[in-house]
Design a protein around this motif. Sequence first.
Motif, PDB file in Angstrom:
ATOM      1  N   PHE A  11      13.763 -62.104 -54.078  1.00 12.17           N
ATOM      2  CA  PHE A  11      14.792 -62.317 -55.103  1.00 12.17           C
ATOM      3  C   PHE A  11      16.014 -62.969 -54.469  1.00 12.17           C
ATOM      4  N   ARG A  12      16.795 -63.679 -55.281  1.00  8.79           N
ATOM      5  CA  ARG A  12      18.015 -64.311 -54.769  1.00  8.79           C
ATOM      6  C   ARG A  12      19.096 -63.286 -54.453  1.00  8.79           C
ATOM      7  N   ARG A  13      19.124 -62.205 -55.229  1.00 12.88           N
ATOM      8  CA  ARG A  13      20.064 -61.131 -54.928  1.00 12.88           C
ATOM      9  C   ARG A  13      19.420 -59.833 -55.376  1.00 12.88           C
ATOM     10  N   ASN A  14      20.158 -58.720 -55.283  1.00 10.27           N
ATOM     11  CA  ASN A  14      19.630 -57.436 -55.710  1.00 10.27           C
ATOM     12  C   ASN A  14      19.664 -57.322 -57.235  1.00 10.27           C
ATOM     13  N   PHE A  15      18.487 -57.283 -57.851  1.00  6.92           N
ATOM     14  CA  PHE A  15      18.428 -57.188 -59.310  1.00  6.92           C
ATOM     15  C   PHE A  15      18.024 -55.799 -59.773  1.00  6.92           C
ATOM     16  N   GLY A  16      17.653 -54.921 -58.852  1.00  8.99           N
ATOM     17  CA  GLY A  16      17.274 -53.561 -59.237  1.00  8.99           C
ATOM     18  C   GLY A  16      15.768 -53.355 -59.257  1.00  8.99           C
ATOM     19  N   GLN A  17      15.405 -52.086 -59.145  1.00 12.90           N
ATOM     20  CA  GLN A  17      13.988 -51.719 -59.019  1.00 12.90           C
ATOM     21  C   GLN A  17      13.181 -52.102 -60.259  1.00 12.90           C
ATOM     22  N   THR A  18      13.771 -51.947 -61.434  1.00  8.91           N
ATOM     23  CA  THR A  18      13.044 -52.299 -62.663  1.00  8.91           C
ATOM     24  C   THR A  18      12.714 -53.789 -62.687  1.00  8.91           C
ATOM     25  N   ALA A  19      13.688 -54.620 -62.313  1.00 11.06           N
ATOM     26  CA  ALA A  19      13.460 -56.068 -62.278  1.00 11.06           C
ATOM     27  C   ALA A  19      12.382 -56.408 -61.259  1.00 11.06           C
ATOM     28  N   ALA A  20      12.411 -55.717 -60.113  1.00 12.29           N
ATOM     29  CA  ALA A  20      11.410 -55.983 -59.075  1.00 12.29           C
ATOM     30  C   ALA A  20      10.011 -55.645 -59.590  1.00 12.29           C
ATOM     31  N   MET A  21       9.895 -54.537 -60.294  1.00  7.07           N
ATOM     32  CA  MET A  21       8.579 -54.164 -60.813  1.00  7.07           C
ATOM     33  C   MET A  21       8.128 -55.141 -61.887  1.00  7.07           C
ATOM     34  N   SER A  22       9.071 -55.595 -62.679  1.00  8.76           N
ATOM     35  CA  SER A  22       8.756 -56.550 -63.725  1.00  8.76           C
ATOM     36  C   SER A  22       8.228 -57.853 -63.110  1.00  8.76           C
ATOM     37  N   ALA A  23       8.850 -58.298 -62.013  1.00  8.99           N
ATOM     38  CA  ALA A  23       8.366 -59.501 -61.319  1.00  8.99           C
ATOM     39  C   ALA A  23       6.956 -59.268 -60.804  1.00  8.99           C
ATOM     40  N   GLY A  24       6.712 -58.067 -60.291  1.00 12.31           N
ATOM     41  CA  GLY A  24       5.373 -57.728 -59.819  1.00 12.31           C
ATOM     42  C   GLY A  24       4.348 -57.879 -60.934  1.00 12.31           C
TER      43      GLY A  24
END
Length: 318
Positions: free
Chosen positions: A70-83
């Motif tokens: 990620f370009r910056r910290n977007f949070g765990q929910t965003a990370a899982m969504s990208a997954g």
Amino acid sequence: MEKSINVSVVIPLYNEEGNVVELYRELKGVLNREKISHEILLINDGSSDRTTQLISELHSQDPCVTVINFRRNFGQTAAMSAGFDYARGDVIVTMDGDLQNDPADIPVLLAKIAEGNDVVTGWRFARKDPFISRKFPSMIANKIISFITGVHLHDYGCTLKAFKKEITQHIKLYGEMHRFIPAIASGMGACIAEVKVNHRARKYGASKYGISRTVRVILDLVTVKFLLSYSNRPLHVFGLIGMISSSLGFFLLMLLGFQRQCYGIPMGDRPMLMMAVLLIFIGVQFVTIGLISEIQVRTYHESQSKPIYYVKNILREE
Ligand code: UDP
Ligand code: MG
């Protein structure tokens, strides 16, 4: 032809330099031993430590490892969504990147999926976290979530979960909502199972959350409940509140008028008059909000071609 992938393991990482390599080794060991065709998606949520470097090394050693920085910290929910967005497997397994979840539990989750469940969630029955800041708020939150959503699980916060791909494709996540995926999935009609999983204390690095998370979780619960129950029919909530409020105001006004006419009690200086007028106004506003929401809901569903139903399968002669 690319070999088909059975399982995509999605791991959000935010400053986990102490954990990531050991986690990869443990995970790889389990997946290879069980002969599961897999990919590992490491979502780097804007880490500022050596995580970025370590995972790009893992990627260059092992083609099964996909790294999403990620370009910056977007949070765990965003990370899982990208997954979910990038996963190619039929089943998606999510887990924490801090070694608190045990990769050895993955085969158990997969077995439950094979039995026909759409979502399998972990229950950290012997949770190794501080009591005051973690276990206690979580205990209360779990009870409330269970009561409000009607999806009865013991542990909503456990990241170790497995999903069939069809489920994750339909779910859009916002806020801190990853813990509500089972509730949202159940709203779609999915079969949900819960299995006991191992939980370990954090050895390296610190937790990324404090007690303030509880408040955000409760607020998200309001959103989830509203979306689950009323996203197709907002006027049914707002309209009902509005009608109750207006009727109450109207009744009070009638009472005041009656007392004025029959008993000569002046009504101009009575607080109840203010109350009555206020109730009628609030009522009208609620109904109006309901109508505006009805328009919004149509835009919401139709602009994204979001169905108001989910089909499991169709039997039809071609
Ligand atoms: N995490 C993340 N982005 C964040 C916060 C956390 O990707 O902004 C990841 C973190 O690296 C870990 C997982 O989410 O893999 C769970 O975080 P943590 O262990 O801090 O939460 P806790 O176990 O204390 O609930
Ligand atoms: Mg943790």
